[in-house]
Design an enzyme around this catalytic site. Structure first.
Site, PDB file in Angstrom:
ATOM      1  N   ASP A   1     -22.298  -0.296  -6.837  1.00 19.36           N
ATOM      2  CA  ASP A   1     -22.876   0.933  -6.545  1.00 19.36           C
ATOM      3  C   ASP A   1     -22.657   0.954  -4.867  1.00 19.36           C
ATOM      4  O   ASP A   1     -22.363   2.195  -4.397  1.00 19.36           O
ATOM      5  CB  ASP A   1     -24.221   1.244  -6.993  1.00 19.36           C
ATOM      6  CG  ASP A   1     -24.313   0.914  -8.255  1.00 19.36           C
ATOM      7  OD1 ASP A   1     -23.973   1.812  -9.125  1.00 19.36           O
ATOM      8  OD2 ASP A   1     -25.063  -0.133  -8.762  1.00 19.36           O
TER       9      ASP A   1
ATOM     10  N   ALA B   1     -15.071 -10.815  -2.660  1.00 19.54           N
ATOM     11  CA  ALA B   1     -15.325 -12.204  -2.872  1.00 19.54           C
ATOM     12  C   ALA B   1     -16.131 -12.202  -4.251  1.00 19.54           C
ATOM     13  O   ALA B   1     -16.738 -11.362  -4.775  1.00 19.54           O
ATOM     14  CB  ALA B   1     -16.294 -12.794  -1.915  1.00 19.54           C
TER      15      ALA B   1
ATOM     16  N   HIS C   1     -24.698   4.023 -29.968  1.00 19.86           N
ATOM     17  CA  HIS C   1     -25.054   4.923 -28.915  1.00 19.86           C
ATOM     18  C   HIS C   1     -26.283   4.636 -28.120  1.00 19.86           C
ATOM     19  O   HIS C   1     -27.315   5.000 -28.357  1.00 19.86           O
ATOM     20  CB  HIS C   1     -24.797   6.357 -29.599  1.00 19.86           C
ATOM     21  CG  HIS C   1     -23.700   6.578 -30.187  1.00 19.86           C
ATOM     22  ND1 HIS C   1     -22.347   6.805 -29.824  1.00 19.86           N
ATOM     23  CD2 HIS C   1     -23.580   6.735 -31.688  1.00 19.86           C
ATOM     24  CE1 HIS C   1     -21.667   6.855 -31.027  1.00 19.86           C
ATOM     25  NE2 HIS C   1     -22.259   6.773 -31.976  1.00 19.86           N
TER      26      HIS C   1
ATOM     27  N   ARG D   1     -21.987  -4.585 -23.442  1.00 21.29           N
ATOM     28  CA  ARG D   1     -22.786  -5.434 -23.631  1.00 21.29           C
ATOM     29  C   ARG D   1     -24.169  -5.398 -24.442  1.00 21.29           C
ATOM     30  O   ARG D   1     -24.598  -6.024 -25.219  1.00 21.29           O
ATOM     31  CB  ARG D   1     -23.400  -6.357 -22.326  1.00 21.29           C
ATOM     32  CG  ARG D   1     -22.081  -7.291 -21.550  1.00 21.29           C
ATOM     33  CD  ARG D   1     -22.591  -7.653 -20.259  1.00 21.29           C
ATOM     34  NE  ARG D   1     -21.530  -8.279 -19.604  1.00 21.29           N
ATOM     35  CZ  ARG D   1     -21.505  -8.771 -18.283  1.00 21.29           C
ATOM     36  NH1 ARG D   1     -22.547  -8.086 -17.587  1.00 21.29           N
ATOM     37  NH2 ARG D   1     -20.551  -9.164 -17.644  1.00 21.29           N
TER      38      ARG D   1
ATOM     39  N   GLN E   1     -18.850 -13.595  -7.232  1.00 18.88           N
ATOM     40  CA  GLN E   1     -20.164 -13.813  -7.331  1.00 18.88           C
ATOM     41  C   GLN E   1     -20.376 -15.324  -7.745  1.00 18.88           C
ATOM     42  O   GLN E   1     -19.687 -15.674  -8.859  1.00 18.88           O
ATOM     43  CB  GLN E   1     -20.650 -12.797  -8.143  1.00 18.88           C
ATOM     44  CG  GLN E   1     -22.161 -12.878  -8.515  1.00 18.88           C
ATOM     45  CD  GLN E   1     -22.995 -12.040  -9.205  1.00 18.88           C
ATOM     46  OE1 GLN E   1     -22.258 -11.204  -9.857  1.00 18.88           O
ATOM     47  NE2 GLN E   1     -24.158 -12.248  -9.594  1.00 18.88           N
TER      48      GLN E   1
ATOM     49  N   SER F   1     -17.107   1.465 -11.598  1.00 14.99           N
ATOM     50  CA  SER F   1     -17.268   0.793 -13.053  1.00 14.99           C
ATOM     51  C   SER F   1     -18.627   0.996 -13.270  1.00 14.99           C
ATOM     52  O   SER F   1     -18.930   1.095 -14.662  1.00 14.99           O
ATOM     53  CB  SER F   1     -16.646  -0.593 -13.024  1.00 14.99           C
ATOM     54  OG  SER F   1     -17.217  -1.549 -12.300  1.00 14.99           O
TER      55      SER F   1
ATOM     56  N   HIS G   1     -26.095  -1.234 -11.123  1.00 13.18           N
ATOM     57  CA  HIS G   1     -25.325  -2.265 -11.700  1.00 13.18           C
ATOM     58  C   HIS G   1     -25.925  -3.555 -11.285  1.00 13.18           C
ATOM     59  O   HIS G   1     -25.539  -4.132 -10.213  1.00 13.18           O
ATOM     60  CB  HIS G   1     -24.119  -1.985 -11.592  1.00 13.18           C
ATOM     61  CG  HIS G   1     -23.366  -3.613 -12.015  1.00 13.18           C
ATOM     62  ND1 HIS G   1     -23.373  -3.677 -13.654  1.00 13.18           N
ATOM     63  CD2 HIS G   1     -22.358  -4.130 -11.635  1.00 13.18           C
ATOM     64  CE1 HIS G   1     -22.391  -4.550 -13.816  1.00 13.18           C
ATOM     65  NE2 HIS G   1     -21.914  -5.127 -12.526  1.00 13.18           N
TER      66      HIS G   1
ATOM     67  N   ARG H   1     -25.603  -9.478  -7.210  1.00 10.23           N
ATOM     68  CA  ARG H   1     -24.630  -8.865  -6.778  1.00 10.23           C
ATOM     69  C   ARG H   1     -24.789  -8.092  -5.137  1.00 10.23           C
ATOM     70  O   ARG H   1     -23.688  -7.951  -4.729  1.00 10.23           O
ATOM     71  CB  ARG H   1     -24.234  -7.868  -7.778  1.00 10.23           C
ATOM     72  CG  ARG H   1     -23.955  -8.259  -9.248  1.00 10.23           C
ATOM     73  CD  ARG H   1     -23.835  -6.838 -10.044  1.00 10.23           C
ATOM     74  NE  ARG H   1     -23.466  -7.538 -11.407  1.00 10.23           N
ATOM     75  CZ  ARG H   1     -24.468  -7.954 -12.292  1.00 10.23           C
ATOM     76  NH1 ARG H   1     -25.756  -7.669 -11.981  1.00 10.23           N
ATOM     77  NH2 ARG H   1     -23.903  -8.290 -13.693  1.00 10.23           N
TER      78      ARG H   1
ATOM     79  N   ASN I   1     -18.153  -5.947  -6.604  1.00 11.90           N
ATOM     80  CA  ASN I   1     -19.456  -5.874  -6.703  1.00 11.90           C
ATOM     81  C   ASN I   1     -19.862  -6.336  -5.114  1.00 11.90           C
ATOM     82  O   ASN I   1     -19.158  -6.809  -4.321  1.00 11.90           O
ATOM     83  CB  ASN I   1     -19.892  -7.083  -7.641  1.00 11.90           C
ATOM     84  CG  ASN I   1     -20.298  -6.606  -8.855  1.00 11.90           C
ATOM     85  OD1 ASN I   1     -20.596  -5.539  -9.258  1.00 11.90           O
ATOM     86  ND2 ASN I   1     -19.991  -7.558  -9.721  1.00 11.90           N
TER      87      ASN I   1
ATOM     88  N   ASP J   1     -22.227  -3.182 -18.756  1.00 17.21           N
ATOM     89  CA  ASP J   1     -23.803  -3.471 -19.108  1.00 17.21           C
ATOM     90  C   ASP J   1     -23.804  -2.581 -20.268  1.00 17.21           C
ATOM     91  O   ASP J   1     -24.332  -3.291 -21.271  1.00 17.21           O
ATOM     92  CB  ASP J   1     -24.617  -3.064 -18.131  1.00 17.21           C
ATOM     93  CG  ASP J   1     -24.271  -3.642 -16.751  1.00 17.21           C
ATOM     94  OD1 ASP J   1     -24.990  -4.937 -16.328  1.00 17.21           O
ATOM     95  OD2 ASP J   1     -23.442  -3.220 -15.883  1.00 17.21           O
ATOM     96  N   THR J   2     -23.233  -1.606 -20.434  1.00 15.92           N
ATOM     97  CA  THR J   2     -23.296  -0.599 -21.524  1.00 15.92           C
ATOM     98  C   THR J   2     -22.926  -1.302 -22.791  1.00 15.92           C
ATOM     99  O   THR J   2     -23.280  -1.267 -23.945  1.00 15.92           O
ATOM    100  CB  THR J   2     -23.049   0.949 -21.412  1.00 15.92           C
ATOM    101  OG1 THR J   2     -23.852   1.376 -20.374  1.00 15.92           O
ATOM    102  CG2 THR J   2     -23.212   1.516 -22.862  1.00 15.92           C
TER     103      THR J   2
ATOM    104  N   TYR K   1       0.718  -1.124  -0.007  1.00 17.56           N
ATOM    105  CA  TYR K   1       0.041   0.046   0.074  1.00 17.56           C
ATOM    106  C   TYR K   1       0.914   1.221  -0.122  1.00 17.56           C
ATOM    107  O   TYR K   1       0.462   2.266  -0.268  1.00 17.56           O
ATOM    108  CB  TYR K   1      -0.925   0.072   1.223  1.00 17.56           C
ATOM    109  CG  TYR K   1      -2.303  -0.906   0.714  1.00 17.56           C
ATOM    110  CD1 TYR K   1      -3.294  -0.647   0.189  1.00 17.56           C
ATOM    111  CD2 TYR K   1      -2.290  -2.178   1.645  1.00 17.56           C
ATOM    112  CE1 TYR K   1      -4.289  -1.589   0.030  1.00 17.56           C
ATOM    113  CE2 TYR K   1      -3.133  -3.016   1.142  1.00 17.56           C
ATOM    114  CZ  TYR K   1      -4.358  -2.802   0.604  1.00 17.56           C
ATOM    115  OH  TYR K   1      -5.440  -3.625   0.513  1.00 17.56           O
TER     116      TYR K   1
END
Length: 897
Positions: free
Chosen positions: A127, A84, A172, A155, A86, A147, A179, A92, A124, A152-153, A69
C-alpha cells in the site's frame, strides 16, 4: 492466441523469488506474448530467463528475455517486485525505508522510457509503495495499483472452503484495508454460492475468528517455515494481469488510491474494485461496519506514511482515529436516514448533505484539538484551519453524484464524458491547495530563518562579550516560561523570545577592553556600558519585527523602584517583557562566572534576587522565577548532557573516519563559529599584552621568561629554546620545558640542524625534527621531542637569534601557529638585539679595559645583589675583606682592578 493478448507485453522488475515465480506463472498461463525480466543484478535476470526459456516447448508460444528499462516502452503492464525480502518477525511496514529507496530508482527508470501502460506494485509494504509509485511516476492513479489483499483474499477463501468443505472458487469473500496486520475481513458480504456464511451449519464466531487469524498470520508462518512466500503471490499477479489484459471488469481487492471514498483521501488501500483494461475503474460500496473499519485503518496507515512529516501541533493518532470513526458513523447514518430518504430529494442533494455533515464533524474535531492545545477560541481555530476546505468537500460530492448519475442513466462508458470536468476540478483543487501549502511552507521557513538569524547574531555578540552559549539557552527558557506563567499573549511571548537573545546587541558599541576588563568598571566605563540598551533598541527598530522587541530591549535595565536606566521608569511603566528580561538577565549573571568574581551558587543567587524583589525587580516575576527555576535548571542540565553526548559521538565518529582513511590527526575538531570569534578576540588581547610586556625590561633573561609564559597561552608547546649567534655558532641562551638541560648543553653550528638552517637562510621551518639540537644521530628518533617550529629573530640589520618551540608529537604545528609567531617575532628580534647590547654595555662598565677583569664597580654591584638576595630570603651575608701587601705595585704595573 486470444485477440486481446496478441502483442501484449509484461515487464517484471525484480527477479527474486516473487519476480521469477510470477514470470513462470505468466509463462504457463498463455496470457501474454512477451515477458521481459529486469534486475539490478543482470546476471541473475539472464540466468532466470535462460532457465524459463528451456521450458517453452511445453507451453503456448511466448517470447521471454532478460532486458533493460528501454523494454518498458510499449509495455502493457509493468510489475514491480523489486525490494528487500520480509524477514521472520518483521512486519511489512518495517520494510518501508529500504524499499522506498529501491522503488525511487525503479520508477525513475520506468518513466524515462514509458508513458503508458499500467504499474502493478507487488513489493511490500504494497500500500505504501503503490502510493509512492503514484507520487513518483506522476501517472493517473487508476493506472497505478498494488496487488493489495488479492493474495489475502485467496488465502481467506481457501481456508473458508476448507472449513465448509467447499470449492474455494465458490467462496465469495474479501479481505480489505491494509495488506498487513490491520487488514479487515468483509464478513457482511461473505457467502458461498450466494448463501451467507452464517446460514451454514458449522458456522461459529470462534471458528471464523480463527480463520481470519490464520489468514492474517499466514505469511509470517510461511516465512518462518521456508524463508519466503512466492508461489501464491505469483498466481495472484497472473489473476490481476488476466483481468487487465482481457478487460474482464473483475472485482478484485487491489490497492488503489482513495479519492473521497468513505471519507478517505490521499492514501492507497485495498477495497473491492472493478479492474479492467484501464486499470482500476471504480471502487464498490461497503456497509457501515466495513466503512468504519476502513476509515480507522486508513488513518493509521496515513499516520505511518507521514510519521516524519507530521506537524508537532497535529492531534495524536488515536484521537484522529476516534474522530474519523465518529464522523464516518454520523455521516453514514445521515445519508441513509429515513427522514432524508422521505424528502424525495435527488441523490445529488443527499450527497451534498452528507458531505456537509462529514466536513463539519472532521473539521470540528481538528479545531477542537487546536483550541484546547493553544488555549484559544474554537470558532477562531475553525475559521483559521478549516473554513477554506468546505468548497472542496462540496465539489467532491457533486462530482461523485454526477459520475454516479451518468453511469446509471447513460451507460457504463458515459462517465468518460465527465473526465474533463473532473480533471479541471482536480487541477483547480490541486493548484489552490498547492498555493496554500507553498505559502504556509514559505511563511514557516521565513519565520524559522528569522529566528535563526536572530540566534546567530546573538551568538556572535556573546562571543564578543566572552560569555557562554548556556547564557543564551537559559535566557530563552526562563523568559518564555515566566511569560507563559504570567499570561502574556502570543505576540508578547514572541517578542520576549527574540529579545531574550538580542538584548545585548547594543554591546557592539561598547569598546572591547571595557567588556573584557578583569576588574570592576570605573564610573566612566560604566557610563559607556549603559548606552548599550538604547543603542540596541535603535538597531532593532530598523528591523521590521511583527512584535515589540525594541521596547523590551530598551527598557530591560529599568528597575522597579525607578533607579534604572536609560529612562528611569518605575513599576507598571516598565513593559512586562522588559521586567521579565531584567530579572532573568540578572539571575543568569549571578550564577555565571565573571572576570572579577566567581559564580554564585543557586541558593546565593536566589537570596540576592529575593533581596532585590520590590526594589529592582517586579515581585511577581521573582515569585514565578522561584517557582520554576528547579524544573528549568534540570531541563538545561539535560540539554547540556545530551549536547555533550552528541559532541562525543561526533568526535568518536571523526576519529574512526580519520583512522580508516589514514589521516594524520590535526588537533581538535574545528570549533563552532562563536567559539572562533571569542578565540580571535582572546588572541588579539594576548598578543597586545605580550607586546607591551616585551618592551618593559632590558634584561634578556627576564624578557625571555615573560615570552615563554605569554606564548604558552597562545601556542601549546613542550619546550622553548632561544639561540643567540656567537660568530659561526648558535649558543642556547634560554630553555624551558622538556629536555631543557640537553638543549642548553649544545651549541649548534650555523647551517646545521633545524635552528642552524633557519639562521643561515633567515626563513622559518614548521614541523621540523629537532634531532641535531637534542644530540641524536642521523635517522635516530629521540623518543622525546618529535616536531618543532623554528623562527629567525631579526634585529634592525642582522640576525639577533632563533626561537624554537618543540612538541613531543609529530606534525604538531599548523599555519595558524606560524601566523602567530610571525606577529610575535617581528618585535621580539629587536627586543633581543637591544637586550644583548644592554648586556654588552653593562659588562663593559664593570670590566677593566686593560685586563678584562671585574673592576671595583663590579664588586659593589655584586655586593648589592647579594645583600638584596639575603633580604629576600631572610638570610645572612658574610663579607671577607683582605689586605694584600705590595698589591699597589701590581696595580701600577698592570692596571687598577
Amino acid at each position: 492466441m486470444n485477440q486481446s493478448t496478441r502483442g501484449s507485453r509484461v515487464v517484471i522488475v525484480g527477479t527474486g523469488l516473487v519476480g521469477a515465480t510470477s514470470a513462470y506463472a505468466l509463462m504457463i498461463s498463455g496470457l501474454v506474448s512477451e515477458i521481459v525480466l529486469i534486475d539490478a543484478n543482470q546476471e541473475r535476470a539472464r540466468g532466470e530467463a535462460m532457465d524459463l526459456n528451456h521450458g517453452l516447448s511445453f507451453v503456448r508460444p511466448v517470447r521471454l528475455w532478460a532486458g533493460d528499462y528501454g523494454d518498458c516502452a510499449g509495455a502493457d503492464i509493468i510489475v514491480i517486485t523489486a525490494g528487500a525480502a520480509q524477514k521472520p518477525d518483521e512486519t511489512r511496514l518495517d520494510l518501508v525505508q529500504k524499499n522506498v529507496g529501491i522503488l525511487r530508482d525503479v520508477i525513475a527508470n520506468v518513466t524515462r522510457h514509458s508513458e503508458r501502460g499500467i504499474l502493478l506494485v507487488v513489493a511490500n509494504p504494497v500500500d505504501v509503495l503503490a502510493y509512492a509509485a503514484w507520487k513518483l511516476s506522476g501517472w493517473p492513479s487508476e493506472r497505478v495499483l498494488g496487488s493489495g489483499t488479492v493474495l489475502d483474499t485467496a488465502r481467506f477463501r481457501q481456508l473458508l472452503g476448507q472449513h465448509f468443505q467447499m470449492d474455494p472458487r465458490s467462496v465469495h469473500a474479501f479481505i480489505i484495508g491494509e495488506h498487513g496486520d490491520s487488514e479487515i475481513p468483509l464478513w457482511s458480504t461473505a457467502n458461498i454460492g450466494g448463501i451467507p456464511l452464517a446460514e451454514f451449519e458449522n458456522w461459529s464466531r470462534q471458528a471464523m475468528g480463527q480463520i481470519f487469524a490464520q489468514t492474517r498470520d499466514a505469511a509470517y508462518e510461511i516465512i518462518r517455515a521456508k524463508g519466503a512466500t512466492y508461489y501464491a503471490i505469483g498466481l495472484s499477479v497472473v489473476r490481476i494481469v488476466e483481468a487487465i489484459i482481457h478487460d474482464q471488469h473483475s472485482v478484485l481487492s487491489v490497492s488503489t488510491l482513495m479519492r473521497g471514498d468513505y471519507g478517505l483521501e490521499d492514501v492507497y488501500l485495498s477495497l473491492p474494485a472493478i479492474v479492467g483494461r484501464r486499470g482500476v475503474e471504480r471502487v464498490l460500496d461497503l456497509p457501515l461496519s466495513q466503512t468504519l473499519a476502513i476509515g480507522a485503518s486508513t488513518v493509521l496507515l496515513q499516520g505511518y506514511i507521514y510519521r516524519y512529516d507530521r506537524p508537532k501541533t497535529a492531534p495524536p493518532l488515536l484521537y484522529q482515529v476516534a474522530a474519523t470513526s465518529v464522523a464516518i458513523v454520523i455521516t453514514y447514518q445521515v445519508y441513509g436516514s429515513p427522514w432524508l430518504n422521505q424528502q424525495e430529494l435527488h441523490s445529488v442533494f443527499k450527497l451534498i448533505v452528507a458531505s456537509g455533515v462529514l466536513y463539519s464533524m472532521n473539521t470540528f474535531a481538528v479545531s477542537a484539538w487546536a483550541a484546547v492545545r493553544e488555549g484559544g477560541s474554537l470558532a477562531l481555530s475553525w475559521r483559521e484551519i478549516n473554513v477554506w476546505a468546505f468548497p472542496y468537500y462540496l465539489a467532491g460530492s457533486v462530482l461523485a453524484a454526477l459520475f454516479h448519475y451518468a453511469q446509471s442513466v447513460l451507460g457504463g462508458q458515459s462517465p468518460v464524458l465527465l473526465l474533463p470536468v473532473a480533471f479541471m476540478a482536480h487541477c483547480a483543487s490541486h493548484s489552490y491547495l498547492g498555493r496554500i501549502a507553498n505559502q504556509k511552507h514559505h511563511l514557516e521557513r521565513m519565520a524559522e530563518l528569522h529566528m535563526r538569524t536572530i540566534e546567530a547574531l546573538a551568538l556572535a555578540i556573546e562571543a564578543k562579550d566572552h560569555t557562554t552559549q548556556s547564557h543564551l539557552h537559559r535566557m530563552q527558557l526562563y523568559c518564555q516560561s515566566i511569560g507563559k506563567e504570567l499570561g502574556l499573549p502570543p505576540e508578547e511571548l514572541e517578542a520576549l523570545r527574540a529579545a531574550a537573545v538580542l538584548h545585548d546587541v547594543g554591546k557592539l558599541a561598547v569598546p572591547e577592553h571595557i567588556l573584557a576588563k578583569p576588574g570592576r568598571l570605573s564610573r566612566e566605563e560604566f557610563e559607556k556600558v549603559k548606552i548599550h540598551s538604547a543603542i540596541g533598541a535603535e538597531i532593532l527598530e530598523r528591523v521590521d519585527f511583527p512584535y515589540p522587541v525594541a521596547r523590551i530591549v530598551r527598557y530591560h535595565h529599568e528597575k522597579w523602584n525607578g533607579g534604572g536606566y536609560p529612562s528611569g521608569l518605575r513599576g507598571e511603566e516598565i513593559p512586562m517583557g522588559a521586567r521579565i528580561l531584567a530579572a532573568v538577565d540578572c539571575f543568569d549573571a549571578l550564577i555565571s562566572g565573571r572576570p572579577h568574581r566567581a559564580a554564585y551558587s543557586l541558593e546565593e543567587a536566589l537570596d540576592k534576587m529575593a533581596a532585590e524583589s520590590g526594589a529592582s525587580f517586579d515581585p511577581r516575576v521573582v515569585e514565578a522565577l522561584f517557582r520554576g527555576y528547579r524544573e528549568w535548571e534540570a531541563h538545561l542540565a539535560e540539554r547540556e548532557r545530551m549536547h555533550a553526548v552528541a559532541e562525543r559521538d561526533v568526535a568518536t565518529e571523526l576519529a574512526q573516519r580519520d583512522q580508516v582513511l589514514a589521516v594524520a590527526p590535526q588537533g581538535a575538531a574545528r570549533p563552532a563559529f562563536f567559539d572562533s570569534i571569542a578565540a580571535a578576540r582572546q588572541e588579539a588581547q594576548l598578543l597586545l599584552e605580550l607586546a607591551q610586556q616585551l618592551g618593559n625590561s632590558l634584561h634578556l633573561d627576564e624578557t625571555l621568561s615573560v615570552l615563554s609564559a605569554g606564548l604558552k597561552q597562545l601556542i601549546a608547546f613542550d619546550a622553548m629554546t632561544i639561540y643567540v649567534p656567537r660568530e659561526d655558532q648558535l649558543s642556547p641562551r634560554y630553555a624551558s620545558g622538556d629536555c631543557a638541560s640537553i638543549l642548553l648543553a649544545r651549541e649548534i653550528p650555523v647551517g646545521q640542524g633545524l635552528v642552524g638552517w633557519v639562521a643561515l637562510h633567515r626563513s622559518p621551518v614548521v614541523n621540523g625534527n629537532p634531532r641535531v639540537e637534542l644530540g641524536a644521530a642521523d635517522g635516530v628518533r629521540t623518543g622525546q621531542l618529535e616536531s618543532a617550529i623554528a623562527m629567525p629573530l631579526m634585529g634592525v640589520e642582522q640576525l639577533a637569534g632563533v626561537l624554537m618551540l618543540s612538541r613531543r608529537t609529530a606534525q604538531a604545528f599548523t599555519k595558524d601557529h606560524l601566523r602567530v609567531l610571525l606577529t610575535v617575532t617581528s618585535k621580539l628580534g629587536v627586543v633581543v638585539e637591544n637586550a644583548l647590547k644592554y648586556e654588552q654595555a653593562t659588562a663593559s662598565a664593570s670590566t677593566d679595559f686593560l685586563t678584562a677583569l671585574p673592576n671595583s664597580r663590579s664588586l659593589f654591584l655584586q655586593l648589592e645583589n647579594e645583600i638584596a638576595r639575603a633580604r629576600r630570603v631572610n638570610g645572612t651575608l658574610a663579607v671577607l675583606v683582605t689586605d694584600l701587601d705590595g698589591f699597589k705595585l701590581v696595580n701600577d704595573r698592570h692596571g687598577h682592578l
